[in-house]
Design a protein around this motif. Structure first.
Motif, mmCIF file in Angstrom:
data_model
loop_
_atom_site.group_PDB
_atom_site.id
_atom_site.type_symbol
_atom_site.label_atom_id
_atom_site.label_comp_id
_atom_site.label_asym_id
_atom_site.label_seq_id
_atom_site.Cartn_x
_atom_site.Cartn_y
_atom_site.Cartn_z
ATOM 1 N N LEU A 65 129.999 30.347 87.110
ATOM 2 C CA LEU A 65 128.981 30.288 88.528
ATOM 3 C C LEU A 65 129.845 29.623 89.661
ATOM 4 C CD1 LEU A 65 125.823 28.986 86.746
ATOM 5 C CD2 LEU A 65 126.379 31.225 87.810
ATOM 6 N N ILE A 66 129.259 30.085 90.837
ATOM 7 C CA ILE A 66 129.726 29.327 91.925
ATOM 8 C C ILE A 66 128.924 28.259 92.391
ATOM 9 C CG2 ILE A 66 129.998 29.725 94.268
ATOM 10 C CD1 ILE A 66 130.338 32.864 93.740
ATOM 11 N N ASP A 67 129.521 26.892 92.721
ATOM 12 C CA ASP A 67 128.548 25.871 93.113
ATOM 13 C C ASP A 67 127.771 25.649 91.879
ATOM 14 O OD1 ASP A 67 130.108 25.501 95.247
ATOM 15 O OD2 ASP A 67 128.602 26.892 96.468
ATOM 16 N N PRO A 68 127.775 25.551 90.790
ATOM 17 C CA PRO A 68 126.844 24.884 89.781
ATOM 18 C C PRO A 68 126.208 23.519 89.748
ATOM 19 C CG PRO A 68 129.043 24.862 88.704
ATOM 20 C CD PRO A 68 129.267 25.350 90.173
ATOM 21 N N ILE B 146 118.130 20.150 85.863
ATOM 22 C CA ILE B 146 117.496 19.257 85.563
ATOM 23 C C ILE B 146 117.404 17.991 86.526
ATOM 24 C CG2 ILE B 146 116.814 17.305 83.757
ATOM 25 C CD1 ILE B 146 118.307 19.272 81.773
ATOM 26 N N SER B 147 118.427 17.860 86.949
ATOM 27 C CA SER B 147 118.743 16.892 87.773
ATOM 28 C C SER B 147 119.123 17.223 89.348
ATOM 29 C CB SER B 147 119.438 15.582 87.235
ATOM 30 O OG SER B 147 120.877 16.084 87.345
ATOM 31 N N GLY B 148 119.856 18.488 89.248
ATOM 32 C CA GLY B 148 120.405 18.798 90.527
ATOM 33 C C GLY B 148 121.813 18.262 90.832
ATOM 34 N N ALA B 149 122.160 17.342 89.824
ATOM 35 C CA ALA B 149 123.757 16.866 89.890
ATOM 36 C C ALA B 149 124.741 18.010 89.495
ATOM 37 C CB ALA B 149 124.012 15.740 88.898
ATOM 38 N N THR B 150 125.818 17.768 90.032
ATOM 39 C CA THR B 150 126.881 18.830 89.742
ATOM 40 C C THR B 150 127.475 18.407 88.070
ATOM 41 O OG1 THR B 150 127.508 18.808 91.997
ATOM 42 C CG2 THR B 150 129.273 19.611 90.357
ATOM 43 N N PRO B 151 127.476 19.396 87.370
ATOM 44 C CA PRO B 151 127.960 19.155 85.845
ATOM 45 C C PRO B 151 129.546 18.803 86.077
ATOM 46 C CG PRO B 151 126.639 21.128 86.192
ATOM 47 C CD PRO B 151 127.186 20.871 87.405
ATOM 48 N N PHE C 159 120.078 25.303 81.504
ATOM 49 C CA PHE C 159 119.961 24.408 82.332
ATOM 50 C C PHE C 159 120.809 24.038 83.437
ATOM 51 C CE2 PHE C 159 118.056 22.875 78.141
ATOM 52 C CZ PHE C 159 116.515 23.075 78.747
ATOM 53 N N ILE C 160 121.836 25.237 83.637
ATOM 54 C CA ILE C 160 122.698 25.194 84.605
ATOM 55 C C ILE C 160 122.567 26.421 85.570
ATOM 56 C CG2 ILE C 160 125.190 25.232 85.288
ATOM 57 C CD1 ILE C 160 125.759 24.508 82.325
ATOM 58 N N LYS C 161 122.378 26.209 86.948
ATOM 59 C CA LYS C 161 122.176 27.167 87.881
ATOM 60 C C LYS C 161 123.288 27.086 88.977
ATOM 61 C CE LYS C 161 117.869 27.663 89.009
ATOM 62 N NZ LYS C 161 116.451 27.665 89.331
ATOM 63 N N GLY C 162 123.509 28.204 89.611
ATOM 64 C CA GLY C 162 124.517 28.540 90.561
ATOM 65 C C GLY C 162 124.288 29.752 91.066
ATOM 66 N N THR C 163 125.386 30.174 91.810
ATOM 67 C CA THR C 163 125.499 31.489 92.404
ATOM 68 C C THR C 163 126.246 32.563 91.725
ATOM 69 O OG1 THR C 163 125.439 30.396 94.696
ATOM 70 C CG2 THR C 163 126.321 32.534 94.618
#
Length: 679
Positions: free
Chosen positions: A171-174, A178-183, A141-145
């Motif tokens: 990750l870069i800029d995770p 779900i919400s697009g917020a920065t964890p 549930f975490i996305k990034g570069t």
């Protein structure tokens, strides 16, 4: 066959209640169902229980997206799963849900036993937290570069583009998927099962013969590396069972999922007044088997037996893992129409076509199984329709027209019929060992002999000659008796066709009744048992799968039978500039050797003209080390070195094929030299 009937309980992996079943799920259920039906045909009592795996964050979020409760969501999915399984002729004794009273009680009971035995510990861990959803985030549930190749929009555990594995912190800029917020990082107390306490027990279990050799070798990698405590808790909000006495702490889905086997069986026992204890307490004479995909062997081969042992319950007699399903040699693909849901298949094709094809391909190893759609059509038409059904249809007409559907009073070929019956013991041993592909080959060899017998005696010619009616009667009666034996052997695979055959034969077909030929026996009028597959049916199924693709969620590995993941399928196309980055070069294999402790790897030293490198290649199932030395092949020369358990691999060899023994290294024509670029 043993004079004493065996009492057997069988399970298959629980499908996740967050989407429809696809053909990967059906591969496992069909493999299991064939084995169960075979056991019952041999006179044993074999029960098959399963359930929907109904807990987890993914289900909670899916229900929220649909505007319904998680309970409503899993109930709707369960109804779909039950229908698809029934339409594929899967004969469950019980299909339950892990979100049940039985599973709650057993999960709490087993946890309390683990806790009382000192096998539960608490640790504070720090995790990624979504400040908008107030939710701890699993890796998926975490996305990034990607930190390696810099590809954006990658998930928190691995890169779909370059294959790198990492943690979300890398990750870069995770962002939260779900919400697009920065964890943010947040600490929380979690509960762990002390798996390391069971190292000796698990080593003994792994060496007990209860696992396939490939699976045992894989599990030894974990034990050799040192077992670690297993996190069995999740924080609220979470859809599942709350840990007793621990508000806002829930059992991780993988703790209560295998306990669902116990719960489903208990539900069956209460309904049918069947004994429960002999199947789950140590010391009984019952047998317990789990059929699973190779992607979940750590749960079933390490965590599950350790939990059962600590809780005072019996461990499985065996765990049988199978490989993934590929279609036309590649991962199931939505854009190509080869990510095929069970319901979509059934809209166009008979379930027994696929049951037969799976049986013809399934062995007892963990190699992947390929559904080649062209071969699928040809094999079903040639084997089932062209060979087996053909025997009955050729003989039935003569018996109906000339002999009132009655078989001859004497058997003119008793030795041949008995040879077919005697072949059943070898075929039974192949079914028992899950070598369905070998069993099918034996059955089809018998079908060839039966057709050859009919061809040699030519009843259609004899019927035209006066005074040869008795010969026609004898030949066709033998043919029907041979057909009866073949249908008996195929009944676990083709139960619906066997039922039609029983109506025609006017008798039941089971291994326990194969003692002598049918003599002076009245048949019913023959009706078609199975029709040929038309290529246009397969084409329509593929097109329907393409059309349905945009509306459906794909699991992380569409070839796997049961994944709890929301990852999207990787892109089907790349730009030329991306492809141009790949440096393909001719390499000469100057040295090849086995890798101690690895069942699939060979350690290769390859010459690239100006340098030598080490490559760890998973080709041992197709090639020995001696086969490869001195050979030219093609390698990816600019792949970043990868640290593996058995050393560093400094490149990748290219190969083609579905895997296992059917793997073929790419080789250049004569004249090529090490270091040459591949254009």
């Amino acid at each position: 066959m043993s004079a004493t009937a065996r009492n057997i309980l069988v399970t298959s992996a629980l499908p996740y209640a967050n989407g429809p079943l696809h053909l990967g799920h059906m591969l496992e259920q069909v493999q299991t169902d064939i084995w169960v039906r075979f056991q019952n045909s041999r006179g044993n009592q074999c029960l098959y229980v399963c359930a929907d795996d109904a807990h987890g964050t993914a289900i909670m979020l899916a229900a929220e997206k649909l505007g319904i409760t998680p309970e409503q969501h899993i109930d709707a999915i369960r109804q779909l799963h039950m229908k698809d399984s029934a339409d594929f002729l899967i004969d469950f004794a019980n299909f339950h849900s892990t979100h049940s009273d039985e599973n709650r009680r057993w999960s709490e009971e087993i946890y309390n036993r683990l806790h009382s035995n000192g096998h539960i510990q608490r640790k504070e861990i720090t995790q990624a937290f979504d400040p908008v959803k107030s939710l701890f985030l699993a890796d998926r549930f975490i996305k990034g570069t990607c930190p390696r190749c810099k590809t954006p929009d990658q998930y928190g555990d691995n890169c779909e583009n370059c294959g790198a594995t990492y943690t979300p912190a890398d990750l870069i800029d995770p962002v939260s998927a779900i919400s697009g917020a920065t964890p943010i990082d947040k600490a929380s107390e979690h509960f762990f099962f002390r798996l390391e306490d069971f190292e000796d027990m698990l080593r003994e279990w792994i060496d007990s013969g209860s696992l396939q050799p490939q699976v045992a070798n894989k599990l030894r990698e974990w034990t050799d590396a040192g077992l670690q405590s297993w996190d069995i808790s999740r924080d609220a909000p979470y859809f599942g069972f709350e840990i007793p006495g621990q508000p806002d702490k829930y059992f991780y889905v993988w703790l209560d999922a295998p306990i669902g086997y116990i719960a489903s069986f208990e539900n069956y026992c209460k309904r049918e007044d069947h004994p429960f204890d002999p199947y789950w307490l140590p010391g009984g004479d019952t047998e317990l088997y789990h059929f699973i995909g190779k992607d979940i062997i750590n749960f079933h081969g390490l965590f599950w037996p350790a939990m059962l042992h600590s809780a005072g319950l019996r461990t499985p007699t065996a765990v049988y893992a199978h490989g993934f399903l590929t279609v036309n040699g590649t991962k199931m693909s939505k854009s190509r129409g080869t990510f095929i849901n069970a319901a979509t298949y059934l809209e166009h094709l008979d379930a027994e076509y696929l049951r037969y094809y799976f049986a013809a391909k399934l062995g007892n190893s963990v190699d992947d199984i390929d559904l080649n759609l062209e071969d699928f059509v040809q094999r079903v038409n040639a084997d089932v329709v062209g060979k087996v059904v053909n025997i009955a249809s050729r003989c039935a007409g003569f018996l109906r027209k000339g002999f009132d559907n009655r078989l001859a009073a004497d058997c003119s070929e008793p030795e041949m019929v008995q040879a077919f019956i005697d072949a059943g013991e070898n075929i039974a041993s192949l079914y028992e060992g899950r070598e369905y592909n070998k069993a099918i080959r034996e059955i089809m060899a018998l079908a060839d002999r039966a057709n050859q017998y009919i061809d040699e005696h030519k009843p259609w010619v004899l019927a035209k000659e006066a005074g040869r009616e008795a010969e026609v009667h004898a030949v066709c009666s033998v043919g029907i008796n041979l057909f009866r034996v073949l249908i008996t052997y195929l009944k676990p695979v083709l139960p619906a066709m066997a039922k039609k055959a029983e109506a025609f034969l006017n008798c039941s077909v089971d291994w326990t009744q194969l003692e002598a030929p049918l003599l002076d026996h009245e048949l019913a009028t023959f009706k078609p048992l199975m029709t040929r597959i038309e290529g246009k049916q397969v084409e329509a199924m593929v097109e329907a799968s393409k059309a349905a693709a945009p509306a459906e969620e794909a699991p992380a590995n569409a070839a796997a039978p049961a994944k709890k993941s929301d990852k999207a399928e990787p892109s089907e196309t790349i730009e030329f500039a991306d492809f141009a980055k790949v440096d393909l070069r001719i390499a000469k294999i100057v040295k090849a050797e086995d890798v101690e402790g690895a069942d699939k790897l060979l350690r290769l030293t390859v010459d690239l003209g100006d340098q030598q490198r080490q490559i760890l290649a998973g080709v041992k199932s197709a090639y020995s080390a001696q086969d490869l030395e001195g050979r030219l092949t093609v390698v990816v020369a600019n792949l970043a070195p990868r640290k593996m358990r058995f050393g560093v691999s400094e490149g990748m060899m290219l190969a083609a094929g579905p895997g296992g023994e059917e793997l073929f290294l790419l080789s250049p024509d004569s004249g090529a030299e090490p270091g040459m670029p591949v254009k």
